[in-house]
Write a protein that holds these residues in place. Structure first.
Motif, PDB file in Angstrom:
ATOM      1  N   LEU A 446       0.824  -1.198   0.000  1.00 19.06           N
ATOM      2  CA  LEU A 446       0.000   0.000   0.000  1.00 19.06           C
ATOM      3  C   LEU A 446       0.859   1.249   0.000  1.00 19.06           C
ATOM      4  CD1 LEU A 446      -2.911  -0.863   2.450  1.00 19.06           C
ATOM      5  CD2 LEU A 446      -3.074  -0.381   0.016  1.00 19.06           C
ATOM      6  N   ASP A 447       1.991   1.137   0.726  1.00 16.98           N
ATOM      7  CA  ASP A 447       2.907   2.269   0.753  1.00 16.98           C
ATOM      8  C   ASP A 447       3.376   2.647  -0.654  1.00 16.98           C
ATOM      9  OD1 ASP A 447       2.873   2.987   3.301  1.00 16.98           O
ATOM     10  OD2 ASP A 447       4.697   1.915   3.930  1.00 16.98           O
ATOM     11  N   LYS A 448       3.569   1.625  -1.465  1.00 14.20           N
ATOM     12  CA  LYS A 448       4.118   1.878  -2.806  1.00 14.20           C
ATOM     13  C   LYS A 448       3.090   2.517  -3.738  1.00 14.20           C
ATOM     14  CE  LYS A 448       7.484  -1.797  -2.449  1.00 14.20           C
ATOM     15  NZ  LYS A 448       7.501  -3.264  -2.496  1.00 14.20           N
ATOM     16  N   VAL A 449       1.854   2.480  -3.415  1.00 17.32           N
ATOM     17  CA  VAL A 449       0.830   3.092  -4.277  1.00 17.32           C
ATOM     18  C   VAL A 449       1.023   4.618  -4.293  1.00 17.32           C
ATOM     19  CG1 VAL A 449      -1.638   3.410  -4.573  1.00 17.32           C
ATOM     20  CG2 VAL A 449      -0.759   1.213  -3.813  1.00 17.32           C
ATOM     21  N   PRO A 450       1.129   5.375  -5.593  1.00 16.11           N
ATOM     22  CA  PRO A 450       1.396   6.826  -5.637  1.00 16.11           C
ATOM     23  C   PRO A 450       0.141   7.625  -5.363  1.00 16.11           C
ATOM     24  CG  PRO A 450       1.310   5.912  -7.849  1.00 16.11           C
ATOM     25  CD  PRO A 450       1.056   4.779  -6.929  1.00 16.11           C
ATOM     26  N   PHE A 451      -0.186   7.619  -4.075  1.00 10.25           N
ATOM     27  CA  PHE A 451      -1.433   8.296  -3.717  1.00 10.25           C
ATOM     28  C   PHE A 451      -1.409   9.772  -4.074  1.00 10.25           C
ATOM     29  CE2 PHE A 451      -1.798   4.575  -0.896  1.00 10.25           C
ATOM     30  CZ  PHE A 451      -3.054   4.166  -1.277  1.00 10.25           C
ATOM     31  N   ASP A 452      -0.202  10.434  -4.012  1.00 12.20           N
ATOM     32  CA  ASP A 452      -0.095  11.868  -4.299  1.00 12.20           C
ATOM     33  C   ASP A 452      -0.494  12.198  -5.743  1.00 12.20           C
ATOM     34  OD1 ASP A 452       0.543  12.490  -1.822  1.00 12.20           O
ATOM     35  OD2 ASP A 452       2.717  12.805  -2.165  1.00 12.20           O
ATOM     36  N   SER A 453       0.201  11.529  -6.665  1.00 13.55           N
ATOM     37  CA  SER A 453      -0.069  11.817  -8.089  1.00 13.55           C
ATOM     38  C   SER A 453      -1.493  11.467  -8.444  1.00 13.55           C
ATOM     39  CB  SER A 453       0.933  11.068  -8.974  1.00 13.55           C
ATOM     40  OG  SER A 453       0.866   9.703  -8.706  1.00 13.55           O
ATOM     41  N   ILE A 454      -1.942  10.338  -7.809  1.00 18.03           N
ATOM     42  CA  ILE A 454      -3.328   9.951  -8.062  1.00 18.03           C
ATOM     43  C   ILE A 454      -4.245  11.083  -7.645  1.00 18.03           C
ATOM     44  CG2 ILE A 454      -5.190   8.414  -7.328  1.00 18.03           C
ATOM     45  CD1 ILE A 454      -3.097   6.174  -7.169  1.00 18.03           C
ATOM     46  N   GLY A 455      -3.922  11.715  -6.567  1.00 18.44           N
ATOM     47  CA  GLY A 455      -4.744  12.809  -6.059  1.00 18.44           C
ATOM     48  C   GLY A 455      -4.714  14.009  -7.002  1.00 18.44           C
ATOM     49  N   GLN A 456      -3.447  14.318  -7.462  1.00 17.62           N
ATOM     50  CA  GLN A 456      -3.329  15.477  -8.360  1.00 17.62           C
ATOM     51  C   GLN A 456      -4.140  15.261  -9.637  1.00 17.62           C
ATOM     52  OE1 GLN A 456       0.831  16.028  -8.924  1.00 17.62           O
ATOM     53  NE2 GLN A 456       1.114  16.892  -6.837  1.00 17.62           N
ATOM     54  N   ASN A 457      -3.924  14.106 -10.235  1.00 17.91           N
ATOM     55  CA  ASN A 457      -4.643  13.775 -11.472  1.00 17.91           C
ATOM     56  C   ASN A 457      -6.134  13.861 -11.258  1.00 17.91           C
ATOM     57  OD1 ASN A 457      -2.289  13.407 -12.795  1.00 17.91           O
ATOM     58  ND2 ASN A 457      -2.298  11.167 -12.673  1.00 17.91           N
ATOM     59  N   LEU A 458      -6.525  13.308 -10.157  1.00 18.87           N
ATOM     60  CA  LEU A 458      -7.953  13.306  -9.858  1.00 18.87           C
ATOM     61  C   LEU A 458      -8.468  14.737  -9.736  1.00 18.87           C
ATOM     62  CD1 LEU A 458      -9.995  11.049  -9.333  1.00 18.87           C
ATOM     63  CD2 LEU A 458      -9.687  11.448  -6.881  1.00 18.87           C
ATOM     64  N   ASP A 459      -7.635  15.597  -9.114  1.00 14.98           N
ATOM     65  CA  ASP A 459      -8.009  16.981  -8.948  1.00 14.98           C
ATOM     66  C   ASP A 459      -8.213  17.651 -10.311  1.00 14.98           C
ATOM     67  OD1 ASP A 459      -8.584  19.053  -7.244  1.00 14.98           O
ATOM     68  OD2 ASP A 459      -6.588  19.960  -7.525  1.00 14.98           O
ATOM     69  N   GLN A 460      -7.202  17.447 -11.214  1.00 11.80           N
ATOM     70  CA  GLN A 460      -7.294  18.040 -12.562  1.00 11.80           C
ATOM     71  C   GLN A 460      -8.551  17.549 -13.264  1.00 11.80           C
ATOM     72  OE1 GLN A 460      -3.608  17.072 -14.425  1.00 11.80           O
ATOM     73  NE2 GLN A 460      -2.451  18.545 -13.178  1.00 11.80           N
ATOM     74  N   THR A 461      -8.758  16.293 -13.195  1.00 11.96           N
ATOM     75  CA  THR A 461      -9.923  15.704 -13.836  1.00 11.96           C
ATOM     76  C   THR A 461     -11.193  16.369 -13.324  1.00 11.96           C
ATOM     77  OG1 THR A 461      -8.691  13.682 -13.711  1.00 11.96           O
ATOM     78  CG2 THR A 461     -10.979  13.491 -14.436  1.00 11.96           C
ATOM     79  N   LEU A 462     -11.180  16.576 -12.011  1.00 11.37           N
ATOM     80  CA  LEU A 462     -12.377  17.169 -11.438  1.00 11.37           C
ATOM     81  C   LEU A 462     -12.556  18.619 -11.919  1.00 11.37           C
ATOM     82  CD1 LEU A 462     -12.233  15.748  -7.802  1.00 11.37           C
ATOM     83  CD2 LEU A 462     -13.905  15.225  -9.568  1.00 11.37           C
ATOM     84  N   VAL A 463     -11.429  19.358 -12.066  1.00  4.15           N
ATOM     85  CA  VAL A 463     -11.509  20.743 -12.571  1.00  4.15           C
ATOM     86  C   VAL A 463     -12.127  20.755 -13.972  1.00  4.15           C
ATOM     87  CG1 VAL A 463     -10.117  22.710 -13.353  1.00  4.15           C
ATOM     88  CG2 VAL A 463      -9.648  21.641 -11.142  1.00  4.15           C
ATOM     89  N   GLY A 464     -11.646  19.875 -14.833  1.00  2.00           N
ATOM     90  CA  GLY A 464     -12.160  19.734 -16.205  1.00  2.00           C
ATOM     91  C   GLY A 464     -13.656  19.450 -16.179  1.00  2.00           C
TER      92      GLY A 464
END
Lengths: 566, 217
Positions: A446-464
């Motif tokens: 679970l530690d290895k999962v890139p939760f940060d980037s996933i969050g950023q991408n998700l944020d951008q997607t949500l803005v769109g």
């Protein structure tokens, strides 16, 4: 009378006194001496009788003379008086009392070597009440005669009545036990919860490492004591919280209070021939251990655990594929210099015999292969095939651990030294620890999962998405609204058109009526043409006159017919 | 003072039953009762005439010895069994006396002791003394000895006290389980002793005390 008078009258004169008559004596022997002779004879006969009646004088030593009374206390055998206490005196060293007993002549046989004497006093114990009659009659000395014919006049009295009379039907057996427990002389022996005997005596082993119990089982129930019978201590309440959970065992209330021994044959095939007299048995602590298959010789094994073994107690079971084959004997810490860790050394006693047929087969197989059918050798093979020891949780509630010997698939091979004493079984971490490890692995992943980037991408997607939604709101939705208005209007027009009172409907109805009339005319035409096809050429002819109606019987009936004519 | 003549010296003999006095030859052995053969009889009432009780010494001695022999089992054997609730007690005469004394009736103990031990012993001693002294013809304390003889005869019956006690208790105390009194063989021997001493006393002729050498003067 006249004679008398004459004599009396003659009396005064001297020489006139009458002469006595002479009478023959019948008996002249002096018989009076017969009286003392007779008395002497009676006395003598008394003495002789007494001497003949007197039996042997014996001396019995007791701890105390409580209840004994010189000249009164009888000696009884089967409630028949066979003698009486003569004299009671202290022994020379004052440690006990010597009771002098005069046995009756008929009880001579009691003055033999193995006769036992004891004082019968009222005894009230948990096992029952005995000697209640002595409350009224006073204590007496009980006797039990043996087989011996060797004369003996010095006895050591028993302090307790013997629990078994000589010659009583039944057999006695010997039990070995670690300790006496709550057993006592007279404690009952149960077979299927029926009392069939009692504990006769007990003593320490010669080496003091155990207790030797002698029990007596009354006939005819003694036949149930077979060669393979198992005896266990049925006394007390056995409450144990182990890896198997809470266990409570009792035999009966009486045994809870007073103790007792129970026996039974083990389940399964066994030797059911009645055991010979004085057969020796092991006295087990409880029924479960008694009924377990014979343990055979114990083997000591050692296990080295690298993790904490909290919850692993001494006496915790050691199981082989779920079968209890022994118990933990010791749990000790060790120190490993190299790894700077504290491995736990767990010593255990295992009884390979408990594996039963499996062990026999293994042995036979080893023999067939010409190998030493020793446990260490066998264990070596098993370890090669993945046998490992594991500390497992036996009880989630209490956290008790037990040691499981199990075949763990895909374990790394380990070195095994079959010559080691004690045998060391390789271990694997316990199930609970394994669970912990797995949890740790999951957390790692679970530690290895890139939760940060996933969050950023998700944020951008949500803005769109937000932008798109705004667009939809601003442009698309008003247009849609207009369209819907148009549709609504259209629908209103359609409704009006289709309504029942609309001109279209009325026109349509008139048209249909016209059409209907036309169709009727057409049918009349066709009908006429069918009947008169010449009409096409000649045109329509006048209708023929109707035929003269036939005279009718009544003018009344005629007039309506005339009238109906056109 | 010269001795007064005795009937025998005067050739007279009185019938012990009717008092008839007869003339008899002095020293006729047939009047002694010890003779073998004929005996003399009273010409009036026909009862046997004797100067002294027949074979007085022998009879008294024999009965006394028999009594003494009986006295041994009478004392050794228990005379009475008292069985009460928790206890069976066989008592000999002496143990009975001791028990009475210990249990706080010294007066009763003394009475029983006197009646059962002292009196019979006294009778043996007294009769023995009388017999020996008379046989030797001793003139010592004749009046006292005569008194002693009367005493022995008098107290004879009272020696039966123990027998009475046992007989009474046996008859009265019969509550089967609770308590019971039974006579035991000793009492028979004791009774025999008393009877025999009485018979011995009866067969002793006190006139023998006065026979023999006169030492009054």
């Amino acid at each position: 009378m006249t004679d008398d008078n004459s004599i009396e009258r003659a009396a005064p004169g001297d020489g006139e006194l009458p002469q006595p008559m002479v009478r023959r004596r019948r008996v002249n022997a002096s018989l009076i001496w017969l009286v003392p002779a007779l008395a002497a004879l009676v006395g003598l006969s008394l003495v002789i009788n007494n001497w003949l009646q007197a039996g042997p004088q014996i001396t019995i030593s007791f701890q105390s003379a409580e209840g004994l009374d010189a000249g009164k206390t009888p000696v009884k055998y089967k409630n028949v008086v066979i003698g009486r206490v003569n004299k009671i005196h202290l022994s020379g060293d004052r440690s006990h009392v010597l009771v002098n007993v005069a046995l009756e002549k008929s009880a001579e046989g009691f003055a033999t070597r193995d006769t036992r004497f004891w004082v019968v006093r009222p005894r009230i114990g948990l096992g029952g009440v005995s000697g209640i009659d002595t409350l009224l009659s006073g204590a007496f000395i009980g006797a039990d005669v043996g087989d011996s014919t060797e004369y003996e006049d010095d006895f050591k009295g028993l302090e307790l009545p013997p629990s078994v009379n000589h010659g009583a039907p039944g057999r006695s057996f010997t039990l070995h036990s670690d300790d006496l427990g709550s057993l006592d002389i007279g404690s009952p022996v149960y077979y299927r919860r029926i009392q069939v005997g009692r504990v006769a005596s007990y003593e320490l082993d010669k080496d003091g490492k155990g207790v030797l119990l002698h029990i007596f089982v009354d006939g005819p129930n003694d036949k149930f004591v077979t060669r393979s019978a198992r005896f266990w201590n049925a006394s007390g309440v056995d409450v144990s919280i182990g890896a198997n959970g809470l266990k409570l065992n009792t035999q009966s209330l009486a045994t809870v209070l007073a103790g007792g021994v129970a026996f039974q044959d083990p389940p399964g095939p066994h030797d059911s021939t009645p055991a010979p007299e004085d057969n020796a048995y092991q006295l087990f602590g409880d029924q479960t251990t008694a009924m377990a298959p014979p343990d055979g010789a114990p083997h000591y094994i050692r296990m080295r655990f690298e993790q904490s073994v909290r919850g692993l107690a001494v006496d915790a079971p050691v199981e082989f594929l779920g079968i209890n084959i022994g118990k933990v004997a010791s749990v000790r810490l060790d120190y490993d210099e190299k790894t700077q860790r504290f491995p736990v050394l767990v010593g255990a006693v295992v009884y390979p015999q408990r594996l039963g047929a499996a062990y026999d087969k293994l042995e036979a197989l080893a023999k067939a292969h010409g190998e030493n059918p020793d446990l260490s050798q066998l264990m070596g093979h098993l370890v090669e095939h993945g046998l490992r020891a594991q500390a497992r949780t036996g009880n989630l509630l209490t956290g008790q651990l037990y040691v499981a010997l199990d075949f763990i698939p895909k374990t790394p091979k380990v070195a095994f030294d079959p010559a080691a004493k004690p045998l060391t079984i390789p271990t694997v971490t316990g199930s609970f620890d394994k669970l912990q490890e797995q949890m740790a692995g999951i957390v790692d992943k679970l530690d290895k999962v890139p939760f940060d980037s996933i969050g950023q991408n998700l944020d951008q997607t949500l803005v769109g998405l937000n932008r798109t939604l705004k667009q939809v709101n601003g442009q698309t939705l008003p247009a849609l609204s207009d369209t819907l208005h148009g549709v609504q209007r259209t629908m209103g027009t359609a409704n009006e058109t289709l309504a029942g009172d609309s001109p279209l409907q009325q026109n349509l109805g008139a048209t249909l009526e016209q059409l209907q009339r036309m169709a009727r005319s057409l049918r009349v035409l066709t009908d006429y043409l069918g009947g008169h096809p010449e009409a096409l050429v000649r045109g329509r002819q006048a209708d023929p006159k109707p035929a003269e109606p036939k005279p009718v019987t009544t003018p009344a009936a005629l007039s309506p017919a005339q009238g109906s004519k056109p | 003072m010269s001795a007064l003549p005795r009937a025998a010296e005067l050739g007279l003999i009185a019938c012990a039953v009717c008092g008839q006095v007869c003339r008899a030859v002095p020293g006729d052995p047939r009047l002694d009762g010890d003779s073998v053969g004929d005996a003399m009889a009273c010409p009036r009432c026909g009862s046997t005439l004797r100067r002294r009780k027949p074979q007085s010494y022998a009879r008294t001695w024999a009965l006394l010895i028999a009594a003494f022999i009986m006295y041994i089992p009478a004392n050794v054997l228990p005379i009475m069994r008292t069985a009460s609730l928790n206890d069976i007690d066989d008592n000999t005469i002496i143990s009975g006396v001791v028990e009475l004394w210990v249990k706080g009736s010294p007066d009763l103990a003394i009475i029983v002791f006197t009646a059962s031990i002292v009196v019979p012993m006294l009778k043996f001693l007294a009769l023995g003394t009388l017999l020996v002294s008379s046989w030797r013809g001793s003139g010592w304390a004749r009046v006292q000895r005569a008194k002693l003889y009367r005493l022995v005869e008098l107290i004879g019956y009272w020696s039966m006290l123990d027998v009475f006690v046992v007989a009474l208790l046996t008859a009265l105390v019969r509550f089967s389980v609770l308590s019971l009194v039974e006579p035991l063989p000793g009492v028979i021997f004791f009774g025999l002793t008393v009877v025999l001493t009485m018979l011995a006393a009866m067969s002793f002729d006190p006139r023998l005390i006065w026979d023999g050498k006169d030492t009054d003067d």
